[in-house]
Design an enzyme around this catalytic site. Structure first.
Site, PDB file in Angstrom:
ATOM      1  N   TYR A 155      51.088  -6.936  18.737  1.00 66.83           N
ATOM      2  CA  TYR A 155      52.078  -5.902  19.041  1.00 66.83           C
ATOM      3  C   TYR A 155      53.485  -6.487  19.178  1.00 66.83           C
ATOM      4  O   TYR A 155      54.462  -5.821  18.879  1.00 66.83           O
ATOM      5  CB  TYR A 155      51.715  -5.181  20.349  1.00 66.83           C
ATOM      6  CG  TYR A 155      50.739  -4.039  20.171  1.00 66.83           C
ATOM      7  CD1 TYR A 155      49.491  -4.265  19.634  1.00 66.83           C
ATOM      8  CD2 TYR A 155      51.081  -2.749  20.558  1.00 66.83           C
ATOM      9  CE1 TYR A 155      48.595  -3.227  19.478  1.00 66.83           C
ATOM     10  CE2 TYR A 155      50.193  -1.705  20.407  1.00 66.83           C
ATOM     11  CZ  TYR A 155      48.950  -1.935  19.869  1.00 66.83           C
ATOM     12  OH  TYR A 155      48.074  -0.901  19.718  1.00 66.83           O
ATOM     13  N   LYS A 209      37.631 -12.714  18.030  1.00 69.23           N
ATOM     14  CA  LYS A 209      37.227 -12.918  16.631  1.00 69.23           C
ATOM     15  C   LYS A 209      37.339 -14.426  16.393  1.00 69.23           C
ATOM     16  O   LYS A 209      38.113 -14.898  15.550  1.00 69.23           O
ATOM     17  CB  LYS A 209      38.143 -12.081  15.714  1.00 69.23           C
ATOM     18  CG  LYS A 209      37.708 -12.030  14.263  1.00 69.23           C
ATOM     19  CD  LYS A 209      36.472 -11.181  14.003  1.00 69.23           C
ATOM     20  CE  LYS A 209      36.035 -11.300  12.549  1.00 69.23           C
ATOM     21  NZ  LYS A 209      34.705 -10.702  12.282  1.00 69.23           N
ATOM     22  N   ASP A 265      43.105  -1.814  22.191  1.00 64.88           N
ATOM     23  CA  ASP A 265      43.598  -0.505  21.758  1.00 64.88           C
ATOM     24  C   ASP A 265      42.481   0.235  21.030  1.00 64.88           C
ATOM     25  O   ASP A 265      42.192   1.405  21.311  1.00 64.88           O
ATOM     26  CB  ASP A 265      44.808  -0.695  20.832  1.00 64.88           C
ATOM     27  CG  ASP A 265      45.321   0.628  20.296  1.00 64.88           C
ATOM     28  OD1 ASP A 265      45.434   1.574  21.088  1.00 64.88           O
ATOM     29  OD2 ASP A 265      45.587   0.716  19.080  1.00 64.88           O
ATOM     30  N   ASP A 269      39.708   3.448  22.659  1.00 63.06           N
ATOM     31  CA  ASP A 269      39.557   4.799  22.102  1.00 63.06           C
ATOM     32  C   ASP A 269      38.096   5.077  21.775  1.00 63.06           C
ATOM     33  O   ASP A 269      37.587   6.180  22.020  1.00 63.06           O
ATOM     34  CB  ASP A 269      40.385   4.963  20.812  1.00 63.06           C
ATOM     35  CG  ASP A 269      41.794   5.485  21.080  1.00 63.06           C
ATOM     36  OD1 ASP A 269      42.288   5.288  22.204  1.00 63.06           O
ATOM     37  OD2 ASP A 269      42.394   6.082  20.166  1.00 63.06           O
TER      38      ASP A 269
HETATM   39  C1  IPM Z   1      47.705   3.301  23.509  1.00 61.77           C
HETATM   40  C2  IPM Z   1      48.428   3.883  22.347  1.00 61.77           C
HETATM   41  C3  IPM Z   1      49.657   3.019  22.072  1.00 61.77           C
HETATM   42  C4  IPM Z   1      49.192   1.623  21.736  1.00 61.77           C
HETATM   43  C5  IPM Z   1      50.579   3.572  20.957  1.00 61.77           C
HETATM   44  C6  IPM Z   1      51.010   4.989  21.241  1.00 61.77           C
HETATM   45  C7  IPM Z   1      51.759   2.680  20.722  1.00 61.77           C
HETATM   46  O1  IPM Z   1      47.602   3.983  21.241  1.00 61.77           O
HETATM   47  O2  IPM Z   1      48.301   3.192  24.589  1.00 61.77           O
HETATM   48  O3  IPM Z   1      46.536   2.965  23.351  1.00 61.77           O
HETATM   49  O4  IPM Z   1      48.845   1.338  20.589  1.00 61.77           O
HETATM   50  O5  IPM Z   1      49.160   0.794  22.642  1.00 61.77           O
HETATM   51 MG    MG Z   2      45.603   3.492  21.624  1.00 65.29          MG
END
Ligand code: IPM
Ligand code: MG
Length: 381
Positions: A155, A209, A265, A269
């Site tokens: 990032y 990884k 990240d 999810d």
């Molecule tokens: C999260 C989101 C963010 C990230 C985006 C919106 C930049 O997906 O907080 O997980 O990738 O960190």
């Molecule tokens: Mg995210």
């Protein structure tokens, strides 16, 4: 009412910067603030909630996704309660460096050194229908804490750019992102994971990884070394591809998942979907602890959901539980945090459902909107 005496600092007024942002942000933030007001009625604490625009709301108000006044307000606050930013329709209309995700969210993470992102994923028994896995795979329940490193890795690593190149008479674009981690960066997030595991089921699964990436090799080495200070916690290592698969095959094997930024990240999810809905997943992003206080940034993990914004459809639980994490981690108000979590659990078990967690076959379900859900939870605190 909670019995006094209560630690003195908790009696003072706590200042919260409330940055609702875009999409469903404002409507779920409103419900979280209602719940904080209910907490004030029950516990000896007062909140000064200062609202400020961020994201497209910031751009519309004063030309920047993170207006200077909003940043100044955050710096004066005891904690930041954040909604969500970014609107896919509008984002492409401005240069990528100015878009809400990079110019507001990532900037705030870096500015406040919020390196530790905690995402607790819990599937309540009553919502097992909302989990995409068979009941058999849900076992006795899914309860995972994703600990995600938040200020390093791909990032933020430099160089990060898109450039034009010409090779063999042909011109094209080349995009470069760089994955970088240092030993101290890995150490500090590993400590967060092991300490969190001590308060849970005492197991850390470290994701990397290491079979391909230099970063993975270093990550595994450093985490293994840090683990020696936590002999009461079991450590296992898992490649990220296997981790993604194991999450759907046998999610009950995980307690704490320790991940670098990008892997965290993605896996958070995936884990959130197992817990029924992204609308249920809160998060805490913490910086260093000084004088017994940890500055923190609290946000739902689900995003702006523009398709349902302004329709009283969004699930406010992720925002409300994020406020609960704020009470716990930044304010040390564990009783109040427990009260908020319990109120959410009660409201779920009495059948209140926003659309994302509604099952047509559930006889007990009471369909509510964003405000209905927020009010029910506030009433239960
Ligand atoms: C999260 C989101 C963010 C990230 C985006 C919106 C930049 O997906 O907080 O997980 O990738 O960190
Ligand atoms: Mg995210």
């Amino acid at each position: 009412m909670v019995e006094l005496p209560y630690p003195a600092r908790l009696m003072t007024k706590l200042t919260i910067a409330a940055l609702a942002g875009d999409g469903i942000g404002p409507e779920v933030m409103r419900e979280a603030i209602k719940v904080l007001r209910a907490v004030e009625q029950k516990f000896p604490v007062k909140f000064e909630v200062n609202e400020a625009p961020v994201g497209w709301a910031g751009i519309d108000a004063s030309g920047k996704a993170l207006p200077d006044a909003t940043l100044a307000l955050c710096k004066k606050a005891d904690a930041i309660l954040f909604g969500s930013v970014g609107l896919p329709d509008r984002d492409p209309t401005i240069p990528k460096e100015e878009r809400p995700e990079r110019a507001a969210l990532l900037r705030l993470r870096k500015e406040f050194g919020l390196f530790a992102n905690l995402r607790p994923v819990k599937l309540p028994r009553e919502l097992s229908h909302a989990c995409p896995l068979s009941r058999e795979r849900q076992g006795q329940g899914i309860d995972i804490l994703v600990v995600r490193e938040l200020t390093g890795g791909m990032y933020f690593g430099q160089p990060k750019k898109t450039e034009s190149v010409t090779e063999g008479g042909k011109s094209f674009q080349r995009a470069i992102d760089t994955m970088v981690y240092t030993t101290p960066e890995i150490e500090r997030i590993a400590h967060v994971a092991f300490k969190a595991a001590r308060l849970r089921r005492k197991k850390v699964t470290s994701i990397d990884k290491a079979n391909v990436l230099e970063n993975g090799v270093l990550w595994r080495e450093v985490v293994t070394t840090v683990a020696k200070q936590y002999s009461d916690v079991a450590l296992e290592h898992m490649f990220v591809d296997n981790g993604a698969m194991q999450l759907v095959l046998k999610p009950t094997q995980f307690d704490v998942m320790l991940c670098e930024n990008m892997f965290g990240d993605i896996l958070s999810d995936e884990a959130a979907a197992l817990a029924g809905s992204l609308g249920m997943l809160p998060s805490a992003s913490l910086g260093a602890t000084t004088d017994d206080r940890t500055f923190g940034f609290y946000e739902p993990a689900g995003g702006t959901a523009p398709d349902i914004a302004g329709k009283n459809l969004a699930n406010p639980i992720a925002q409300i539980l994020s406020a609960g994490l704020m009470l716990r981690y930044s304010f040390g108000l564990n009783d109040a945090a427990n009260a908020v979590e319990l109120a959410v659990a009660k409201v779920i078990s009495s059948g209140y459902r926003t659309g994302d967690i509604l099952s047509p076959s559930d006889q007990n379900a009471k369909r509510v909107g964003t405000t209905g859900m927020g009010e029910a939870i506030a009433a239960c605190v």
